[in-house]
Design a protein around this motif. Structure first.
Motif, PDB file in Angstrom:
ATOM      1  N   GLY A 181       0.838  -1.196   0.000  1.00 14.75           N
ATOM      2  CA  GLY A 181       0.000   0.000   0.000  1.00 14.75           C
ATOM      3  C   GLY A 181       0.871   1.243   0.000  1.00 14.75           C
ATOM      4  O   GLY A 181       2.031   1.197   0.406  1.00 14.75           O
ATOM      5  N   PRO A 182       0.321   2.357  -0.448  1.00 20.42           N
ATOM      6  CA  PRO A 182       1.116   3.582  -0.505  1.00 20.42           C
ATOM      7  C   PRO A 182       1.486   4.086   0.885  1.00 20.42           C
ATOM      8  O   PRO A 182       0.772   3.829   1.859  1.00 20.42           O
ATOM      9  N   ALA A 183       2.608   4.799   0.958  1.00 18.09           N
ATOM     10  CA  ALA A 183       3.034   5.410   2.214  1.00 18.09           C
ATOM     11  C   ALA A 183       2.009   6.467   2.616  1.00 18.09           C
ATOM     12  O   ALA A 183       1.558   7.250   1.780  1.00 18.09           O
ATOM     13  N   ASP A 184       1.646   6.475   3.895  1.00 14.49           N
ATOM     14  CA  ASP A 184       0.707   7.490   4.361  1.00 14.49           C
ATOM     15  C   ASP A 184       1.476   8.757   4.739  1.00 14.49           C
ATOM     16  O   ASP A 184       2.692   8.837   4.570  1.00 14.49           O
ATOM     17  N   GLY A 185       0.781   9.743   5.260  1.00 13.34           N
ATOM     18  CA  GLY A 185       1.406  11.019   5.602  1.00 13.34           C
ATOM     19  C   GLY A 185       2.525  10.886   6.617  1.00 13.34           C
ATOM     20  O   GLY A 185       3.563  11.544   6.504  1.00 13.34           O
ATOM     21  N   VAL A 186       2.341  10.040   7.609  1.00 14.06           N
ATOM     22  CA  VAL A 186       3.382   9.832   8.628  1.00 14.06           C
ATOM     23  C   VAL A 186       4.610   9.194   8.001  1.00 14.06           C
ATOM     24  O   VAL A 186       5.746   9.629   8.237  1.00 14.06           O
ATOM     25  N   HIS A 187       4.397   8.162   7.172  1.00 11.71           N
ATOM     26  CA  HIS A 187       5.534   7.514   6.491  1.00 11.71           C
ATOM     27  C   HIS A 187       6.278   8.524   5.621  1.00 11.71           C
ATOM     28  O   HIS A 187       7.517   8.565   5.632  1.00 11.71           O
ATOM     29  N   ARG A 188       5.527   9.313   4.846  1.00  5.25           N
ATOM     30  CA  ARG A 188       6.175  10.294   3.952  1.00  5.25           C
ATOM     31  C   ARG A 188       6.986  11.323   4.740  1.00  5.25           C
ATOM     32  O   ARG A 188       8.072  11.716   4.318  1.00  5.25           O
ATOM     33  N   ALA A 189       6.473  11.752   5.895  1.00  2.00           N
ATOM     34  CA  ALA A 189       7.204  12.718   6.724  1.00  2.00           C
ATOM     35  C   ALA A 189       8.513  12.112   7.231  1.00  2.00           C
ATOM     36  O   ALA A 189       9.558  12.770   7.220  1.00  2.00           O
ATOM     37  N   VAL A 190       8.472  10.859   7.664  1.00  2.91           N
ATOM     38  CA  VAL A 190       9.685  10.178   8.133  1.00  2.91           C
ATOM     39  C   VAL A 190      10.666  10.000   6.977  1.00  2.91           C
ATOM     40  O   VAL A 190      11.871  10.229   7.132  1.00  2.91           O
ATOM     41  N   LEU A 191      10.155   9.600   5.814  1.00  4.81           N
ATOM     42  CA  LEU A 191      11.023   9.424   4.646  1.00  4.81           C
ATOM     43  C   LEU A 191      11.680  10.748   4.261  1.00  4.81           C
ATOM     44  O   LEU A 191      12.880  10.791   3.983  1.00  4.81           O
ATOM     45  N   ARG A 192      10.894  11.831   4.239  1.00  2.00           N
ATOM     46  CA  ARG A 192      11.439  13.147   3.876  1.00  2.00           C
ATOM     47  C   ARG A 192      12.529  13.555   4.874  1.00  2.00           C
ATOM     48  O   ARG A 192      13.594  14.031   4.482  1.00  2.00           O
ATOM     49  N   ALA A 193      12.279  13.366   6.163  1.00  3.02           N
ATOM     50  CA  ALA A 193      13.279  13.728   7.179  1.00  3.02           C
ATOM     51  C   ALA A 193      14.559  12.903   7.003  1.00  3.02           C
ATOM     52  O   ALA A 193      15.665  13.437   7.114  1.00  3.02           O
ATOM     53  N   ALA A 194      14.417  11.617   6.711  1.00  5.38           N
ATOM     54  CA  ALA A 194      15.590  10.759   6.521  1.00  5.38           C
ATOM     55  C   ALA A 194      16.381  11.175   5.285  1.00  5.38           C
ATOM     56  O   ALA A 194      17.618  11.252   5.325  1.00  5.38           O
ATOM     57  N   VAL A 195      15.681  11.466   4.189  1.00  7.43           N
ATOM     58  CA  VAL A 195      16.363  11.884   2.958  1.00  7.43           C
ATOM     59  C   VAL A 195      17.062  13.219   3.168  1.00  7.43           C
ATOM     60  O   VAL A 195      18.227  13.389   2.777  1.00  7.43           O
ATOM     61  N   GLU A 196      16.376  14.161   3.811  1.00  7.91           N
ATOM     62  CA  GLU A 196      16.993  15.471   4.044  1.00  7.91           C
ATOM     63  C   GLU A 196      18.201  15.362   4.968  1.00  7.91           C
ATOM     64  O   GLU A 196      19.211  16.029   4.757  1.00  7.91           O
ATOM     65  N   ALA A 197      18.136  14.496   5.992  1.00  6.22           N
ATOM     66  CA  ALA A 197      19.281  14.297   6.886  1.00  6.22           C
ATOM     67  C   ALA A 197      20.459  13.690   6.127  1.00  6.22           C
ATOM     68  O   ALA A 197      21.604  14.100   6.318  1.00  6.22           O
ATOM     69  N   ALA A 198      20.181  12.735   5.259  1.00  3.37           N
ATOM     70  CA  ALA A 198      21.249  12.122   4.457  1.00  3.37           C
ATOM     71  C   ALA A 198      21.857  13.143   3.498  1.00  3.37           C
ATOM     72  O   ALA A 198      23.092  13.186   3.336  1.00  3.37           O
ATOM     73  N   GLN A 199      21.010  13.948   2.867  1.00 10.41           N
ATOM     74  CA  GLN A 199      21.526  14.965   1.945  1.00 10.41           C
ATOM     75  C   GLN A 199      22.360  16.002   2.689  1.00 10.41           C
ATOM     76  O   GLN A 199      23.397  16.432   2.207  1.00 10.41           O
ATOM     77  N   HIS A 200      21.897  16.393   3.884  1.00  7.66           N
ATOM     78  CA  HIS A 200      22.647  17.365   4.696  1.00  7.66           C
ATOM     79  C   HIS A 200      24.008  16.786   5.111  1.00  7.66           C
ATOM     80  O   HIS A 200      25.024  17.471   5.028  1.00  7.66           O
ATOM     81  N   ALA A 201      24.020  15.535   5.539  1.00 17.11           N
ATOM     82  CA  ALA A 201      25.267  14.887   5.944  1.00 17.11           C
ATOM     83  C   ALA A 201      26.225  14.766   4.756  1.00 17.11           C
ATOM     84  O   ALA A 201      27.435  14.948   4.911  1.00 17.11           O
ATOM     85  N   GLU A 202      25.668  14.481   3.597  1.00 19.40           N
ATOM     86  CA  GLU A 202      26.484  14.337   2.381  1.00 19.40           C
ATOM     87  C   GLU A 202      27.106  15.668   1.989  1.00 19.40           C
ATOM     88  O   GLU A 202      28.274  15.747   1.619  1.00 19.40           O
ATOM     89  N   SER A 203      26.333  16.755   2.069  1.00 18.53           N
ATOM     90  CA  SER A 203      26.860  18.066   1.673  1.00 18.53           C
ATOM     91  C   SER A 203      27.856  18.611   2.708  1.00 18.53           C
ATOM     92  O   SER A 203      28.719  19.409   2.375  1.00 18.53           O
ATOM     93  N   ALA A 204      27.732  18.173   3.958  1.00 17.96           N
ATOM     94  CA  ALA A 204      28.650  18.628   5.009  1.00 17.96           C
ATOM     95  C   ALA A 204      29.982  17.889   4.958  1.00 17.96           C
ATOM     96  O   ALA A 204      30.962  18.354   5.513  1.00 17.96           O
ATOM     97  N   ALA A 205      29.996  16.738   4.310  1.00 20.52           N
ATOM     98  CA  ALA A 205      31.218  15.921   4.291  1.00 20.52           C
ATOM     99  C   ALA A 205      32.234  16.411   3.300  1.00 20.52           C
ATOM    100  O   ALA A 205      32.142  17.194   2.485  1.00 20.52           O
TER     101      ALA A 205
END
Length: 134
Positions: A110-134
């Motif tokens: 089933g599709p990701a609900d709003g809570v799943h999407r928020a967690v996914l967005r936070a995880a992706v943004e944290a990974a992107q931030h860590a990548e750009s800081a490295a």
């Protein structure tokens, strides 16, 4: 050549059942002697779940009712897309959050609900931030 017959007791019967998790749990809560699933408590059980969305902690929930549940398979019924359509959607996706959402849909049915999407967005943004800081 000599053949020796050895005893091979079967300590419990084997059973396979198919249906939705909610229907199994509801039927298990019926008066045990009257339930069509009454004999599962003493059997080794294979359960094939047909839920269109993969339920949370299904094996644990089944084992509360039938402690000898050994195998759990998923064969969803309904509106799931085929693997070709899944791959086509993945190939056209460019947003990392959308790609992660497609993974959630593929694995859960089933599709990701709003809570799943928020967690996914936070995880992706944290990974992107860590990548750009490295």
């Amino acid at each position: 050549m000599r053949t020796t017959v050895l005893p091979a007791p079967v300590p419990r019967p084997l059973r396979e059942v198919r249906g939705t998790l909610d229907s199994f749990l509801a039927r298990a809560d019926e008066h045990r002697a009257e339930s069509d699933l009454a004999d599962l408590a003493g059997a080794w059980v294979k359960v094939v779940l047909t839920d269109t969305v993969r339920p949370s902690a299904p094996m644990e929930r089944l084992r509360e009712k039938w402690p000898h549940t050994l195998v759990l398979d998923f064969a969803p019924e309904g509106q799931l897309t085929g693997s070709d359509a899944d791959l086509e959607r993945l190939a056209s996706a460019t947003d990392p959050v959308e790609i992660c959402g497609l993974f959630v849909e593929f694995t859960s049915g089933g599709p990701a609900d709003g809570v799943h999407r928020a967690v996914l967005r936070a995880a992706v943004e944290a990974a992107q931030h860590a990548e750009s800081a490295a």
